[in-house]
Design an enzyme around this catalytic site. Structure first.
Site, PDB file in Angstrom:
ATOM      1  N   ASP A 187     -73.774 -19.500  21.528  1.00 35.41           N
ATOM      2  CA  ASP A 187     -74.285 -18.768  20.364  1.00 35.41           C
ATOM      3  C   ASP A 187     -74.083 -19.550  19.065  1.00 35.41           C
ATOM      4  O   ASP A 187     -74.919 -19.495  18.165  1.00 35.41           O
ATOM      5  CB  ASP A 187     -73.571 -17.419  20.236  1.00 35.41           C
ATOM      6  N   GLU A 234    -124.020 -30.122  34.524  1.00 37.42           N
ATOM      7  CA  GLU A 234    -123.851 -29.092  33.503  1.00 37.42           C
ATOM      8  C   GLU A 234    -125.047 -28.995  32.561  1.00 37.42           C
ATOM      9  O   GLU A 234    -125.033 -28.178  31.621  1.00 37.42           O
ATOM     10  CB  GLU A 234    -122.563 -29.362  32.710  1.00 37.42           C
ATOM     11  N   GLU A 271     -81.816 -12.962  28.962  1.00 36.44           N
ATOM     12  CA  GLU A 271     -81.707 -13.926  27.861  1.00 36.44           C
ATOM     13  C   GLU A 271     -80.564 -14.907  28.142  1.00 36.44           C
ATOM     14  O   GLU A 271     -80.740 -16.119  28.086  1.00 36.44           O
ATOM     15  CB  GLU A 271     -81.445 -13.186  26.552  1.00 36.44           C
ATOM     16  N   HIS A 272     -79.373 -14.360  28.426  1.00 39.52           N
ATOM     17  CA  HIS A 272     -78.214 -15.185  28.778  1.00 39.52           C
ATOM     18  C   HIS A 272     -77.776 -14.843  30.201  1.00 39.52           C
ATOM     19  O   HIS A 272     -77.676 -13.663  30.548  1.00 39.52           O
ATOM     20  CB  HIS A 272     -77.019 -14.896  27.854  1.00 39.52           C
ATOM     21  N   HIS A 292    -124.688 -35.379  26.213  1.00 35.41           N
ATOM     22  CA  HIS A 292    -123.378 -35.914  26.570  1.00 35.41           C
ATOM     23  C   HIS A 292    -123.538 -37.242  27.314  1.00 35.41           C
ATOM     24  O   HIS A 292    -122.872 -38.236  26.989  1.00 35.41           O
ATOM     25  CB  HIS A 292    -122.608 -34.917  27.457  1.00 35.41           C
ATOM     26  N   HIS A 308     -73.501  -7.130  19.579  1.00 40.73           N
ATOM     27  CA  HIS A 308     -74.829  -7.360  19.012  1.00 40.73           C
ATOM     28  C   HIS A 308     -75.533  -6.056  18.638  1.00 40.73           C
ATOM     29  O   HIS A 308     -76.499  -6.092  17.886  1.00 40.73           O
ATOM     30  CB  HIS A 308     -75.695  -8.149  19.990  1.00 40.73           C
ATOM     31  N   GLN A 342     -70.997  -9.377  23.983  1.00 42.17           N
ATOM     32  CA  GLN A 342     -72.423  -9.055  23.945  1.00 42.17           C
ATOM     33  C   GLN A 342     -72.665  -7.705  23.308  1.00 42.17           C
ATOM     34  O   GLN A 342     -73.629  -7.511  22.562  1.00 42.17           O
ATOM     35  CB  GLN A 342     -72.993  -9.069  25.366  1.00 42.17           C
TER      36      GLN A 342
END
Length: 429
Positions: free
Chosen positions: A360, A414, A326-327, A419, A261, A258
């Protein structure tokens, strides 16, 4: 690497600080806002200026796109072993994507109307692949590969070129193999702005995918509305949670991987075993001696890595759910039982043999995942994000009649007479 025990004075404060929200600083927002404004006003000229400023390359607007000749040259330069690796990864990505795409469906509701959903691929999407010290071939596959599996007709790739105006051949090959139809030599927030807003030479896309630094992530955030986005994937993260059964060599290897990175990576190790912490520390030192980038990795660990000795294993799970990594690598007894308690993680690697690196590069799910705490709100990139959802309603005469009373009541409440009339006229007729 920072090491804290639940007995330490600063432990509670440190853990509380791990409860993150993916909110950018004012400086990042201002810089990105300026870049977007420049691209909006000056288009290709702004992209050329930013390429010279950030990537040290002089391009003309006509040179922003990778040419067919450049791709042909890249194909010849790429080694057969690389082509096999790309093919293997794409095969798994495609098979995984097919199983996660949404399918059309319909049924009859209580009034007899036929209602359902249909899913069609976006017409044109953009995939961003960051530049940097190494070509992120796997990122190209795990974004564009999903677009190809979802049968998106047009895929625009964006990645910065080097000072000589070329893009790494392995990366070009991967983008081409994944079905990208156009590639621009543009990086950073300006690439996101160009794909979202368009320029004289670049047609805008419907949705943008892919990870990037904090400026890229902020550009995606600011441009929501002009375009849709996948998620907010920034600098990479891993959280390893292990009990006494954890293999220290495997854990150390994942933490070191890791750290490769880069300096913005976040690397955490949580355990309820004090003995395991010492074993992992020693394993890190042994393995560092064998790595070509040992000094760089050590610097990353010193800056962005932490180890926490928790009182109870369930405390580690609670910290994980607040941190939203993330992981997540989860190594423990009763791993399936503890897995059920994990609510927020981009991707989970279960058991001692599940190396994050396999995810990955090869396993099938995309490694484009939420970071910075965004995992509370976003899921990782998946195939159905390349599909546009449309609801479908079809009424028969009986279904219209059965619906009239309820519709007229809503229309009365409404104050929307037209409608109600739009339904009653079909019954009366």
């Amino acid at each position: 690497m920072k090491i804290l025990s639940f007995r330490d004075t600063g432990y509670e404060r440190f853990v509380a600080g791990l409860n993150r929200r993916a909110i950018p600083g004012d400086d990042v927002r201002e810089v990105v806002g300026g870049i977007i404004d420049e691209v909006s006003k000056r288009g290709d000229k702004a992209l050329v200026d930013y390429a010279e400023r950030f990537d040290r390359v002089k391009l003309k607007p006509s040179e922003l796109f990778v040419t067919a000749d450049e791709i042909a040259v890249a194909r010849k330069l790429v080694a057969p072993s690389t082509k096999r690796a790309v093919a293997a990864s794409l095969k798994n990505i495609t098979e995984f994507a097919k199983r996660s795409m949404r399918k059309d469906w319909s049924y009859r509701n209580a009034e007899g109307a036929r209602v359902g959903e249909r899913f069609t691929p976006f017409d044109r999407v953009g995939v961003y692949v960051p530049g940097g010290k190494a070509p992120l071939v796997s990122t190209a596959l795990m974004t564009a590969g999903f677009a190809k599996a979802a049968k998106v007709p047009e895929v625009l790739g964006a990645t910065p070129c080097g000072p000589d105006g070329t893009v790494n051949p392995e990366l070009l090959y991967a983008l081409s193999a994944a079905g990208v139809s156009e590639i621009i030599k543009v990086g950073g927030a300006q690439a996101i702005a160009a794909m979202a807003l368009g320029t004289k030479t670049i047609r805008p896309v419907d949705r943008i995918f892919g990870p990037g630094n904090r400026f890229v992530v902020e550009a995606k955030r600011q441009l929501v509305g002009a375009v849709s986005i996948d998620l907010l994937p920034g600098p990479s993260e891993v959280l390893v949670i292990a009990d006494k059964t954890g293999n220290p060599d495997f854990i150390a290897a994942d933490l070191l991987a890791q750290a490769e990175h880069g300096g913005d990576s976040v690397i955490g190790f949580l355990t309820n075993s004090k003995a395991l912490i010492g074993k992992v520390e020693r394993a890190i030192e042994r393995q560092l001696k064998t790595l070509s980038r040992a000094d760089y990795i050590r610097e990353v660990l010193d800056k962005g890595a932490f180890t926490l000795l928790v009182k109870k294993f369930e405390d580690a799970i609670e910290i994980c759910n607040a941190f939203a990594p993330e992981h997540l690598s989860l190594v423990c007894e009763d791993e399936n039982g503890w897995l059920k308690k994990v609510r927020t993680a981009g991707a989970i690697y279960l058991g001692p043999l599940s190396a994050v690196a396999v995810g990955d590069f090869l396993a099938g799910p995309s490694h484009t995942l939420p970071t910075g705490g965004a995992g509370r709100s976003f899921s990782g990139l998946r195939a159905d994000q390349f599909q546009r959802r449309t609801s479908v309603v079809k009424l028969t005469a009986k279904a219209v009649k059965n619906s009239l009373e309820t519709v007229e009541e809503f229309a009365r409440i409404e104050g929307l007479d037209a409608h109600g009339r739009s339904v009653s006229i079909r019954v009366e007729g």
